[in-house]
Every structure is written in structure tokens, then in C-alpha cells.
Motif scaffolding. Structure first.
Motif, PDB file in Angstrom:
ATOM      1  N   PRO C 433      -6.664 -13.391  -9.890  1.00 16.24           N
ATOM      2  CA  PRO C 433      -5.698 -13.652  -8.813  1.00 16.24           C
ATOM      3  C   PRO C 433      -5.515 -15.160  -8.634  1.00 16.24           C
ATOM      4  O   PRO C 433      -6.231 -15.950  -9.240  1.00 16.24           O
ATOM      5  N   LYS C 434      -4.553 -15.525  -7.792  1.00 15.92           N
ATOM      6  CA  LYS C 434      -4.251 -16.952  -7.609  1.00 15.92           C
ATOM      7  C   LYS C 434      -5.498 -17.729  -7.202  1.00 15.92           C
ATOM      8  O   LYS C 434      -5.744 -18.817  -7.712  1.00 15.92           O
ATOM      9  N   PRO C 436      -9.216 -17.241  -7.621  1.00 14.15           N
ATOM     10  CA  PRO C 436     -10.193 -16.343  -8.237  1.00 14.15           C
ATOM     11  C   PRO C 436     -11.475 -16.274  -7.403  1.00 14.15           C
ATOM     12  O   PRO C 436     -11.856 -17.247  -6.730  1.00 14.15           O
ATOM     13  N   ALA C 438     -14.254 -16.467  -8.454  1.00 12.20           N
ATOM     14  CA  ALA C 438     -15.183 -17.462  -9.001  1.00 12.20           C
ATOM     15  C   ALA C 438     -15.276 -18.697  -8.122  1.00 12.20           C
ATOM     16  O   ALA C 438     -16.331 -19.339  -8.032  1.00 12.20           O
ATOM     17  N   SER C 439     -14.175 -19.018  -7.449  1.00 11.98           N
ATOM     18  CA  SER C 439     -14.180 -20.247  -6.658  1.00 11.98           C
ATOM     19  C   SER C 439     -15.043 -20.107  -5.398  1.00 11.98           C
ATOM     20  O   SER C 439     -15.227 -21.070  -4.666  1.00 11.98           O
ATOM     21  N   PHE C 441     -18.228 -18.911  -5.545  1.00 13.24           N
ATOM     22  CA  PHE C 441     -19.636 -18.908  -5.937  1.00 13.24           C
ATOM     23  C   PHE C 441     -20.210 -20.314  -5.980  1.00 13.24           C
ATOM     24  O   PHE C 441     -19.509 -21.287  -6.172  1.00 13.24           O
ATOM     25  N   ASP C 442     -21.531 -20.378  -5.803  1.00 14.78           N
ATOM     26  CA  ASP C 442     -22.216 -21.649  -5.969  1.00 14.78           C
ATOM     27  C   ASP C 442     -23.664 -21.363  -6.367  1.00 14.78           C
ATOM     28  O   ASP C 442     -24.126 -20.224  -6.297  1.00 14.78           O
TER      29      ASP C 442
ATOM     30  N   ASN D  43      -5.224 -19.592 -15.678  1.00 17.45           N
ATOM     31  CA  ASN D  43      -4.821 -18.898 -14.456  1.00 17.45           C
ATOM     32  C   ASN D  43      -4.098 -19.863 -13.514  1.00 17.45           C
ATOM     33  O   ASN D  43      -3.114 -19.499 -12.862  1.00 17.45           O
ATOM     34  N   HIS D  47      -0.268 -19.454 -12.134  1.00 18.62           N
ATOM     35  CA  HIS D  47       0.048 -19.257 -10.711  1.00 18.62           C
ATOM     36  C   HIS D  47       0.666 -20.504 -10.082  1.00 18.62           C
ATOM     37  O   HIS D  47       0.265 -20.916  -9.003  1.00 18.62           O
ATOM     38  N   GLY D 136     -12.129 -26.012  -8.872  1.00 15.89           N
ATOM     39  CA  GLY D 136     -13.055 -25.201  -8.082  1.00 15.89           C
ATOM     40  C   GLY D 136     -13.943 -24.300  -8.921  1.00 15.89           C
ATOM     41  O   GLY D 136     -14.370 -23.231  -8.473  1.00 15.89           O
ATOM     42  N   GLY D 139     -19.178 -24.211  -9.032  1.00 20.62           N
ATOM     43  CA  GLY D 139     -20.208 -23.320  -8.496  1.00 20.62           C
ATOM     44  C   GLY D 139     -20.417 -22.096  -9.367  1.00 20.62           C
ATOM     45  O   GLY D 139     -21.554 -21.739  -9.697  1.00 20.62           O
ATOM     46  N   ALA D 140     -19.334 -21.473  -9.751  1.00 22.94           N
ATOM     47  CA  ALA D 140     -19.448 -20.261 -10.563  1.00 22.94           C
ATOM     48  C   ALA D 140     -20.015 -20.576 -11.935  1.00 22.94           C
ATOM     49  O   ALA D 140     -20.808 -19.802 -12.490  1.00 22.94           O
TER      50      ALA D 140
END
Lengths: 454, 454, 454, 454
Positions: C433-434, C436, C438-439, C441-442, D43, D47, D136, D139-140
Motif C-alpha cells: 500500500p501507499k 507500507p 514496513a514503515s 517497524f523498528d 512502491n 504511489h 522510512g 526500522g524494518a
């Protein structure tokens, strides 16, 4: 399945080989104008894309006057940041160019430029269209077409004058010659014969509903040309055997198409069925269809244009009881341009093809809504359909019943001035066979083109 | 940097606009013949590839007569198993087509067909070449060129007859007009002037070593044309200021090119230096170079062809002390075609460009060995080099010293009959600027092409 | 729409974060085995293609365990003759790999190798398949899977043991965990609960007709899990409002799915409907469905596994009237594998989805004939269908009637041992998605994974 | 040319097969972190591209732990406007990932995140860089690496403890194991031996100038390992014959590399030459080099680690006159990071490789200027050079003289913290041979990996 483009026999047009090669360069000019616009689109993307075109929604492809399968689907703009923007595109054959359709429908230079300017090359991310005019390409495109807009006058072996002008793909475009040529002919001749190819439900329908409307003219009489062989094929005879006499198959074929004349009445036209005589046809095969035509309330004649030229045609003409007269010229269009896209397509599919209904794929439906939203809903519909069947399925011969027509997508030809509902698989770029015809050509030491038949 | 192709001023050729647009369609015919061969290559790959061509080693690209950057590097044949074989390819501009070079060097139809047949389109995995003849494409290509092989006769505004025929890229091909046109001119005129563009070390060298050899003719006199502005630029004046008078810069430029005449002697040629007069040139700027030429043992004249047409040229001609006479026609080639590729390249680089040596990249070396192994070692060398410097580095103006020429690759034009050592970055497909010239064109309602200068 | 893969609440499995990240590396091993085969296919094409594979008919793609939209459609093998053969291909997500399906259905190492060897990577021009065995890839693929074939034992927060093993895409594959894990569980536990995800007509049908058949086991009782929210949605409540109480919508949804239990009877199964309790559900909403179930002749219970763990489930289990007993285990398959492909698909579409008939696109029909001709007609059918509707149209909620199922194509998973009729648009590679996930998590300085909820 | 990664003979590390297969999944974690960033780049482009990345200047590729030639050059994002942005890209092998280099150089989790965040994924049209932090993704990525940052402890067959951690490509990255592992080892052992592979001028130079600097540690003694066979090859013996005794060739090779020890002195290091004994070496071949080493002022010893394990190494260690002592640890870097890029490269090329000068291609020069302009001029230089020659030409064996080193381009690894001047052809993605090693592997029924030697 298709003959050459220069007639044959006593009605062959001269210079035949030149007409079939470069002729006066009209196709080259159309290719150049088309490809100039394409180069300007990619150049615009490359130099910052001030118009905000979505590179994935550029609909304008390139064209080449060549059967070149490998160019159908290509990726361009590769090689890094000095080489353009990578994107998927392709080439169509020149006859499928919208510029060709524009050339054919343009009524003078001003109209040509107006139509060129309206050509939509792609869309922004917000869905708004970008045109050739936005890109500043109209003047140069018109300049490249300055000779191509002039009709080309040739003659048959007998000296009958003929205009050869324009060549739009008959399955995806309107399929008739230029309005300019027809108007020039009307200005000089008592009787003008024009051709609307690819069968009545495609060629004639588009001629009446698009060509005559834009051109502002109308026919005095409609002649439906048929070959004995085609009637036999539609009567169930295998393609390989259509040269063999078979009156029954021919009669079946004729009766199955018996409703076709009634289609003419839908346009308010007088109609003559002309049997295009072939050397393999038997006398009995020629007599039968004429009789059946009478039974159906039509005039049926045998046209020997191929073997006897204008005399053969003249004889056919004379036998016609009530000749079309200019004062009776006119026709009733099949649909009103102001109707909805859905209704216009449904009318043609029902009245011309005999379909029970029209189905839309998800994409077809989306296209329809977007076109209406973008203001293109009042354009006539130039349906792309196979010429091998009255339905959209090439395998259904004769007079198919109880079939749906499925609209897969709807393309826009805003410059030409119509929208193109696509039914079935329509190829805009043919491929060559395993042994291309090209391998049979040669040039003699004296500069004459030689062709060795297989 | 480059002017139009139809001359200017009192020597402009008519019909100028038509010459610059489609003219007689020669470029379209070359494009069609070239692209027919390309379509036949991909069609052959698609239908089983009986010749065993390695799809990754097809060297034959496609052409279009358009500056279209996005077509430089493309991938074709996409879309699945009915759509050809995927492979990397691209488009060159038509002027860079080997068919164009073939057309220019062909001495009659038979020779045309022989050369077309020799064109190498790619290689098998074992490295053996595949030709247009192997693909059966020669006859059809020749047929498409049947009108293009005939020279086009035009005239200047004064009525001086001129042939305009052929347009091979001068940096990657031999750069002169067709042998057919030159021979036709020699048959009808007392004096024939032909142009070998892109500076002496490119245009003239190729004219002598390739064109004259294939054509079997030789010049009686060589005229080196220079502009005051170019001399000033080579004398160190910035491009933006070359229109301003600057005798010193001009003299520096002239002296730096002072060795050039000696280069003429290498071909055994009488030589005149003609100063191509421009409105911005001052009288003093015109006198100086003539004096300097005298000092260098050359005849220097001012040619006012632009402003005065044939009179201006005639005056320049008269001032020539010892006119070239047909009986004195002849020249010494710079190298022997039978020499090794390495020696031939080294000779041109040393004698013409003033390089101290020739370097090869790994690919350049590999190409040289493969070409010799494949039997193409006896062809003349048509070196592709920038026209902006005597060296292969466009930034080195004046008379650079102590430079190497680096051969990056060597291309084969077996049909044209030469090999092309590539030095530097040579573009076979130009791109459009941010605001393309096309956006300045228009077509009037009367059908006249209009151009609005910036 | 989909939750995580490690349960939740009192039934969450530990170590949750590790299970959701790399876990024991099974997905990486599957990716490596899959991609090794892909590399060997392209390497084979590059080194002479002794097996005669048609590079355009390679069906084996690559996989990556990432939602990476841009890898869906790619072109590989570019860069010239040292870089492979250019062709169109793409990446699927690892869960969609046939190797994943093979791993899940393999009953031991020998069977694993047999199935890997049967994998079809593409076809020759004559249509014959080429397998992983033909390429000599089986041993290395199996070696890469040597740890992945072993079930992973974890536990819930309460200490309930659980196997987490295998993750085949439930919409395009059979969707259940490995046979190895189920057999290991059966060997150690009194009661084994396994999950067949993506609704009864997809997950359960495939579990019975494919998984149980290959595994040689059968369930003693079938539990249909439903949420109050899903029932409300199928009862016509908008997705955004399903958390609000609405007994009427829920009842409508339940009644529309009222035929579902009868579907269980088709497999000869006892059935319990378990209401998966959510914090937002009201008491009334929980009572109603139980009552309606009774009316339909079913046992309905509320399962509080989320909030109470095994106690919650135990209570639900106790309330069951006639518990499934091992001696009663067994089921009736829906169709006979020996039936024709057409009949097998029609049976599932009619009996499970409620379709009136099955339609085929031209491609779907061609695939069916080719698979039968190539000897794959006796494989079970693993229909790929949207999980959002009982039909193949995601927009049809509730219990749609009078719909057709259209088979667009049929893919082969010869190694897994089924064929995959594709209905509708099935994505094998999701996109992000626009913004994610993932952004969010840390990783803390102490090495703990942090997740910030939106 | 290259051995396995787990040692051999008496010093083989266990579990060897697992180390060579998935081991603890570190490579998979690096691949996942790398590819997550790639997916987030595409991505973001898809977007709306809020960061304004130029899609043609994305430098971040994808990685896979597989020799997969066909993925070197690919086009991604095809398929229309829902499928991403078409662009040219490719895959590198995981060992070549900048994330791998980051993992190896990171000194704890905070530093890991800082370096990940600095990774440059591409540039805007104005040339400014875009980083992983901007997207961003940090972190992931760190979360995916949470286990991979922990050193893996294994042991040799004799029980000697060894860390196996990190695997950066030695020709394009710095080539040594992780700083984390080295620090862990230093905390627990008296003597820590670490490897800097790919010859002294590559591995050792980078170890000193990059690894030691970032890690804040220094060696007490440098051991240069050589094989008799390699010395013979550099002494002119063909590769196929290096197993045959040839004292003269070996001596020639040794003397040609005689200057190498002086290179050690440039770092202020004590140095021992260890002859890595092979079964095919003769006694005389072992004695000679030791003597020659003495003559050159070095200590030469024979190390029998392969056949005798730690005992063999111990014996070699004892023979060393002045052992390195921790209190003497330290080194002099070859260059100052604050020097210009040009000087830093020149220093390494001159002092380490023996080049007379450094040449730059146009691109190399442009890259250098852009990197300095963008603020990356103070990073150390991690030169990518062939390991087969001291020069950048793999064909120049022994001790080449009078050669230039040509910098073709300079890549940026802002996250790892160095720039990579590329000299020669450096492959970041290997290809498989015609018969891949994979075809020799199998898995036994008992789950053991089998390998059949050719």
C-alpha cells in the motif's frame, strides 16, 4: 482472403505496381506525421514532462507500413537517463493509424488541422486527456500531409478515371476512401461509385453512419456485391471446395443472408445485388441467385466487370429497373449520435449483426464510463469486428442466431471523430507468413518489378 | 551546427520545402527496403529459424526518418509465443541505414542487388554471418528501391541544374551523394562539382579512398571550403562570438589548419581554398586568409555563392591560376585496400588526423580479428569520428597534437562495402531538443508550408 | 481482511515475531530451491538449450518472499550474448511457489524428490513438457529443503503445542499445512485440529479432495468457524459498520449461508458451527446464530479461543452433542479424480459455489485440451477463485444465484499434483500500500522488534 | 580458482554442509532487508513519487543468493498502470549487497541503523540523493537483520572455535568478516586470526584502510599466505601444470612478488610469509621460498594447517622470531580519508598495485566530481579490481610494470561508508557453468546431503 488494392482483369487500375508500392507516398506521409507526433510525445516525457502525462497511459503508438509482428509489443526509451523514459508501446501498421482515418474524414485543410489537434495521445494521472494540440504538433503534422491530402487520379486499363486515396483499416476504422476524393469525383462525374469494404454490416454501416454524416453526402443507390464462392462458403461448403459448382450450398448461403437486404431498408436505400462473376462460376449458379433475389423482392444482376470492364458493369446497370437518381439520394442513419454509447452499440449489434444483446468485460464497461465522463459520448461508434462472420466469432458462418456481442474495450479516435468498441481479437499489426510474399519479388536489369507466382 | 540540405541564398535549390520534406520519396523507399529486411529477419526467427541465427547477435536494426531518441534502445518481439522472439534492438535514423550507403555506392541495378545481397544481418552461434541473400530479401528490397535509384534533378533559383540524390550519414558512412548521380552529371555537364561533407579528414578522405574507387572516377581539382567563423572558432574564439570580427583568431585558426593542404598533396591533388563569404564577415577578414594561403603555397579565393549565386562562384573560379583539367584528373589513394585493417586505420589516423597512434579497446580488437577471420579484411575503412575535432575528442579544437585515436568497436557494412571503425561516441539516432523545430511549422489554408523563426 | 499467521489473544503462538519474520527459514529454503530451478532453466537456455525448450513457453517464474509489485512482469536475460536469453517472466510471492505446494503435500523425502522431479518448467515447440528432473535439479533442490521438510513445533502462550509448517497460497494452491506436520501431530496427540483457510468452498473442498487424498487421512468432525462481523457483512452491512450490533443483518447473512452446512453433508461430515467471538460482539448477536443453527439442524457454539484460550475452546467442544470419533473418521470426496477435467470443475462449481454452469474462454478451453492430451487429465482440480464471494466475482456477496463461473486459463502444478483452473483475477504477487506496514517497524537497541500501530 | 567457505582438511569447520547451505539464515536476512528496500523504492515510485526520484537514476538493485546470469540486466514494472513504473534494473548476488557491507562494518545496532539510513537508493533529477531513511525503511530493515547481526560460533573438526559471520564480495566490497565478530573474538581469545581475502593489495589494503579504521582495532602481526602453486603460476607456469614440481618457476614468482613485503612495511606491519602446504608440493619447493624470504629480510614458514590442523599452524607460529604482541599492535594507514578522491585512488594504485598513473573514463571523471559535490569525498576508497593480477588487467601475471589503472565509474556505498572506484569488468552477479555444480547434489532418504565429485 483479401485481394490486391488495385482491382483486376479489365478493371485493373494503372500503374498497378506503383499503386501497390509507394504510389504517391501518401502512406509514407501518414507514417511520418504519425511518428512525428510519437517522437514529440516521448521527447516531452524526456524533457521534464511539463504536461504531466502518465507515461504508462500513453495510448499513441508508432506506425510502419510493413507487416512486422515483432514490433507489436515493444519497450522503448531504454538505455539510461539520456535516452528517454522506459515504457511499453508498439507499432501498428500504417493503415491502422488514426492519422489515416483523419486524412480520410477531413474536409479540407482547416478541418484536417482541427482533427489532428483533437487526437488524444494519452492521459494524465487524473485521467484528463492530452492532445496533439497540447504538444504543438499540429502544424508540422499538417505540413507533412500537404501532398497526401490531394486525391490521386488513376485510370483503369480501359481509361475509366478512378481516385485512389486513403486506406484506413476496414476492421478497426471506417474503411472507406477520403471524403476529399469523393467530393472531387462528385464535382466531375455523372455517376460516382465508391466502395465500402468488409461486408455490409461493417463497411456499409460505417459508410452511412460515419462517412456520409461527416461528408454531407448520400448515395442514390446501394449495390451489394457478392461472389458465388462466398455464398457457397456461407452455405456450408468448405473453403477448399468453393470453386466447385454446388447450387444447393449457394442457395443456402443466399437464403441465410436473405435478411441482409432488409438491412438496407433500414437505411432507406434502394438495393441491387450484383453477382461478381468468376471464371469458375457455372451458368446455373448465376441464374439461381438472380431468381432468389427476385423472390426476396430484390433486383439481382450478374456483373462481369472483371472480364469485360465497364461494358460488363454497364450491362448489369442497364438491367436495373429503377435506377437510383440524384434527386432521390438520401438515407436514414441507423442511430442518433446523441444517444448513449451503450444504446448506439446495442443498435448496431442488434440491427446489423443480429445479436440478441451486448455484453461488456470489466474493462469494456470502464472504458465506456470514462469516455462518457471525458465528454466523448456523442461520437459515432466505429465497431471493430471480424469480417469473417456476422457475429464477433470468426467461426460462426452463415446467419448465426442467439449470440452475444462482447465489447472488450473501447478505444478513442478523437481526431478521426469516433470511438472504437473492440469485439474479439483485432490485430492492428499483421505478421508475415513463413514464406513471405516478398521473397517472390525481383527487379529486372531494366528496372521492372517481377513477381513469380507460387 | 549544420545547415539545411538544400543550399541557401542565390544558390538555394528548388523546390526547397519539398526537398526538405518527402522530396521524391527516396528516404521512404530506403526506410521501407531496410525495414522489410528487418521484418524478414524477425519473421525467420519466429518461424523456426532454419538458418540458425543467434537472436542475440542480430546486428540489423530498423530505421525511421525521424529524430526519435526513445527508439534508440528497445526490446521487440514481446507478447508471447505468437509475437516473435524477444530481443534487444533499436532504430537508427534513415540516413544511417546501410541501405542508404548501398544506394549511394551502387553502380546500376545489378550492382545494387549484389550489394543488397551481401548485407550481413547477424551471426550464427558459430560466428558465421547471415546475409540478406540468405533470407531471400534482395529482390523485394530492390523493387522497393526501383525509383529511388534514379537521380533527382532540381535547379537553383538561378536555374543551375543540380542532382540531389542520396543522404548517407557523413560521420558513420562515406557521406557523399550517389555514384549514379555523379556519373549522370559527368555525362551531361562540362564541370561537375560534388560535395564531400564533414571536413577534409572525414569527407574528402572517404570520397577519395571509397567513393572514387567504387565509382571509377577522380577529381581534376579539390576545393577546400572554409568559413571565416569556423576559422575563428578553431583559433580559440568562443562559439557565441564567432560572428564578431577577430582577425587574429582567424589567422590562428588558419595557421593551425595550415597542414591541411599538405594533406591534399597526399592524394596528389591540386587544391584551392575557398572562403565561403558570410554577411557578417569583414573585408579585412577576407583578405587575410587569402594572403596566408599564398604564403602556404596555396590559392585562396573568396566565394560569394550565397549572395551572388553562380556569378560569385564563377569569379572565384576565374581567379584560379591553374585550373584542373580532365586530362589531369586522378589521385593517389591514401592506403591500399589489401593492407591489414590495423595498418589501414593507422594510416588514416596518422596521415589525416595527426594521431601518434591507434589504441583498441578489448572489443575493438576482438572485432578486428573476427572481421579478418570472416574474410572482410580487404574492405576499405570508413572511420566514424566526430566532425568537431581532428581528433576523436570533440573538445580538442584547433590542431591537436600528441593524441591517440581509440577504436571502440568495428562495425561491418558488407553490402555497402566497407568496415566502420567507431571512435568516440557516435549517435546513429539523434534526439529532439526540448522545443522541437517541428513546433514552428504550419500549413496554410492554401496548402503552403509556413515556418516561424524563433 | 487477513490477520497475521500466528493466532492471537490467549491462543497466540510463540515466538510470534520470529514466526512472522524468518522463523526457521522454511520460506527462504523454498525460495532458494525454487530460484535454483529457475537459474538452471535460464542457464540451460544460455548454454545451447540441448533440451529444445521454447524460451517463450517457459512457465517457471522466480519467487521472493516480499510484496513487490514491480517484479510481477519483467524481462530478463538482457545485455547481449553473454547474459542469457531475453524473455518475459516475473516473480511470484514465495507462498505461491509450486515448491511450497510440493513441500506441503510430500509424504517423506522420496515423495518430495518424486514431486520435485515432476515439476514442469516449460514446453518445447512441439508442446512436450520439460521437467525439473530433465534439468538435473532435483537433488540440489531437495538438499536445499532438507531442514524445511521437518515440521516446526511451537506453543501458544498457554503451552498448547502447535505445528507451524508450510504456507501455500490458499487462493491459488490447496491452502493447508504440510502432510508431514499433520502426520507428526496425529502420532503424538489425541485430538489434532488443522485449518483449511479461505472459506469452506475453497479451503475445505481442497482439504478433502486433495490434501486428505494425498495424505491418506480423514477428519472425524468438521468445524465451520464464522465471525459475527462476517455474517453481518454477507447480510448486507457495509464493511465499515460491521463492528456495530445488527442482529437482523447477521441473521440475513446466516440464512443466506444456510445451505453451506448441506455442503458438508456432501463430504459425509458431521459439522459444528463455531462462532468466533470478538470483543465487539453483543450477547444477543451470539445467541441468535446458535438458535438459527439449531433450526437448520446444526450444532452452533460460541468459541472464546481468543479471550480464554483452550478453556474457551474446550467449553465449545463440550457443548457438542455427538463428538467426532476416530472410528467414525472418513469422508466422501466430491468428485472422482478419474473423471474428465470438465466434469471435475463443473462438479465443484455447481456443488460448492452454486454456479449454474462453467464457461471457458478460448484460452481456458485450449489449456484444458492440451493438459488432457499431455496426460495430466487425472489430476485433481485446485480451483483458483476469489475468497470474497462464493462466485468468481468479488462483488457478489451473500449467496449469489444464477451465475456462471468462467475459467480463463488452467495452470499445471504437476509436481504438487494438481491443476489450477483460474477464475477471475488472481494475483500471485501482492503489492504494497501507499504507506507500507514496513514503515511502522523498528529494532530497539536491545534487539527487540518494535511495531507502532497506526 | 576459489575454494569453499568452510576451510578444509583438519581445519574444516563444522557443520560444513550447513555453513555452505542456509547456515543461520544471515544471507537470507540480508537478502530480505535489501529487497524490502527495493520494494519500497518501486512502491514509492508507483504511489505518486512524493520524493521526486528520477526513475532512471535508481541505483538500488535487488539481490538473490544464487548465481543467476539472466537476472543481471532486467526490466521491471511492466504490465500497465497498476504494475509499477517500467525501468531498467537488475539483481546482484547477495554477497555484493551494500546491506552485507553495512552488516559487516556496523558496530552495534545503533550504528547498523545509522548506516542503513544513509544508504543512497537513487537520485532526483536535480542530482540530490534519496536515502533509505527518506523512505522510512530503516526500522524494518533492521528488524529483519535482528538475528543476522549476532556472530555465528562454529568449531573446526579439532574443536577450535571460529566465528563465521558476514560475507561481503571481496572484489567489490571490503571482503572481511564483521566487526562484531572480530570484537567478540577479541573479548574471549588470546589470539584472534582474521582473514582478508583476495590477495594483499585488495584484501589487506581494505582491511587496514577501511575495516580497522571503522572497527578501531589493529593487528599485531600480518601473515601473508601463499601457495607453491600460485607462485609457480605467477612465475610463468601454465595453470594446468602448476601441480608439477618446478622450483625455478616458483622462485621467479616469489622474486616478482618480492616487493610485496615492502608493501607491508607501508602499513608499519611485521610480516611472516606462510607457505600453505599442499599434498602435491615437494620438499625442495618448500625449502626454497623460505630461503628466499630470508634473503628478502622476511620470515618464511611452512604452514600445515590443512593436514595437521592447529598443530601445523602452531609449529609455523613457533618458528617466528619476533612474535606480534598486543602492545605492539597498530598500523599506519596508507592514505588520509580527508585527502581528495583522486589522491586516495592514486595512492593505492601506485603504492599497492605498482601502477604508474590512474586514468579516468569520461564517466569515471563525472562520477568523481559528482560524489565530491554531493559531499561523499571524505569516504575511504574501496577499489574494485580483478584479483587475478596486480594490475586491472587479468591477463598480466607476475609483477606487471608500466601500466595504468583505468577508473571506469565510481559507485557509492554511503551506508557501508566507502566509495567503489570500478577498474575493469567487475561482475556483481556470477553465472552458472554449462554443467552446474547443483546437478551433483542429492538428498538421501535419511536427510543427508550427498555430493558426487566429477
Amino acid at each position: 482472403m483479401k485481394g490486391g488494392g488495385a482491382g483486376g482483369g479489365a478493371s485493373e487500375m494503372l500503374p498497378m505496381m506503383d499503386i501497390n508500392l509507394h504510389f504517391n507516398g501518401d502512406f509514407h506521409a501518414v507514417s511520418s506525421a504519425h511518428n512525428l507526433l510519437a517522437a514529440m510525445v516521448d521527447n516531452h516525457l524526456h524533457h521534464g514532462n511539463a504536461l504531466g502525462i502518465d507515461s504508462r497511459r500513453v495510448t499513441w503508438k508508432r506506425v510502419v507500413d510493413m507487416n512486422d509482428r515483432a514490433l507489436r509489443d515493444i519497450i522503448i526509451g531504454l538505455g539510461g537517463r539520456t535516452e528517454g523514459i522506459p515504457r511499453e508501446s508498439g507499432f501498428d501498421i500504417t493503415a491502422a493509424s488514426e492519422v489515416m482515418a483523419v486524412l480520410c474524414l477531413a474536409d479540407g485543410i482547416q478541418d484536417l488541422k482541427t482533427r489532428l489537434g483533437r487526437i488524444v495521445v494519452g492521459y494524465r494521472t487524473d485521467g484528463t486527456p492530452v492532445t496533439a494540440k497540447d504538444l504543438g504538433a499540429v502544424g508540422a503534422m499538417a505540413a507533412l500531409l500537404k501532398e497526401a491530402v490531394k486525391p490521386n487520379l488513376v485510370q483503369t486499363t480501359e481509361g475509366v478515371p478512378a481516385f485512389v486515396h486513403g486506406g484506413p483499416f476496414a476492421n478497426i476504422a471506417h474503411g472507406t476512401n477520403t471524403i476529399n476524393a469523393t467530393k472531387a469525383a462528385l464535382a466531375y462525374a455523372d455517376i460516382v461509385v465508391t466502395e465500402a469494404g468488409f461486408a455490409f454490416e461493417l463497411g456499409a454501416e460505417k459508410f452511412f453512419d460515419i462517412n456520409c454524416q461527416y461528408g454531407g453526402f448520400a448515395p442514390a443507390c446501394t449495390v451489394l456485391v457478392a461472389t458465388i464462392r462466398a455464398l457457397k462458403m456461407h452455405g456450408g461448403k468448405p473453403l477448399a471446395e468453393v470453386s466447385k459448382p454446388d447450387v444447393e450450398a449457394m442457395t443456402r448461403g443466399l437464403l441465410q443472408h436473405g435478411e441482409a437486404p432488409r438491412e438496407h431498408h433500414k437505411f432507406g436505400q434502394d438495393c441491387v445485388v450484383a453477382i461478381n462473376r468468376f471464371p469458375t462460376d457455372t451458368a446455373k449458379e448465376e441464374v439461381e441467385p438472380q431468381m432468389h433475389c427476385e423472390a426476396l423482392g430484390l433486383k439481382g444482376v450478374v456483373a462481369e466487370t472483371f472480364s469485360e470492364g465497364r461494358q460488363g458493369l454497364h450491362r448489369a446497370g442497364r438491367s436495373r429497373a429503377r435506377p437510383g437518381r440524384p434527386d432521390r439520394a438520401g438515407f436514414t442513419p441507423l442511430y442518433d449520435w446523441n444517444d448513449s454509447i451503450e444504446n448506439k452499440i446495442a443498435t448496431v449489434a442488434r440491427e446489423m449483426y443480429g445479436a440478441v444483446a451486448v455484453d461488456y468485460t470489466a474493462r469494456g464497461k470502464r472504458d465506456r464510463l470514462q469516455l462518457e465522463k471525458a465528454g466523448f459520448g456523442k461520437l459515432p461508434v466505429c465497431i471493430a469486428k471480424t469480417q469473417q462472420s456476422l457475429s464477433d466469432n470468426p467461426a460462426l458462418l452463415g446467419r448465426p442466431k442467439d449470440f452475444l456481442v462482447t465489447v472488450r474495450e473501447i478505444q478513442l479516435a478523437a481526431g478521426a471523430g469516433f470511438i472504437i468498441p473492440i469485439t474479439g481479437e483485432i490485430l492492428r499489426m499483421p505478421g508475415l507468413p513463413k514464406v513471405p510474399m516478398a521473397s517472390r519479388f525481383d527487379l529486372s536489369d531494366e528496372g521492372e518489378v517481377l513477381f513469380s507466382r507460387p
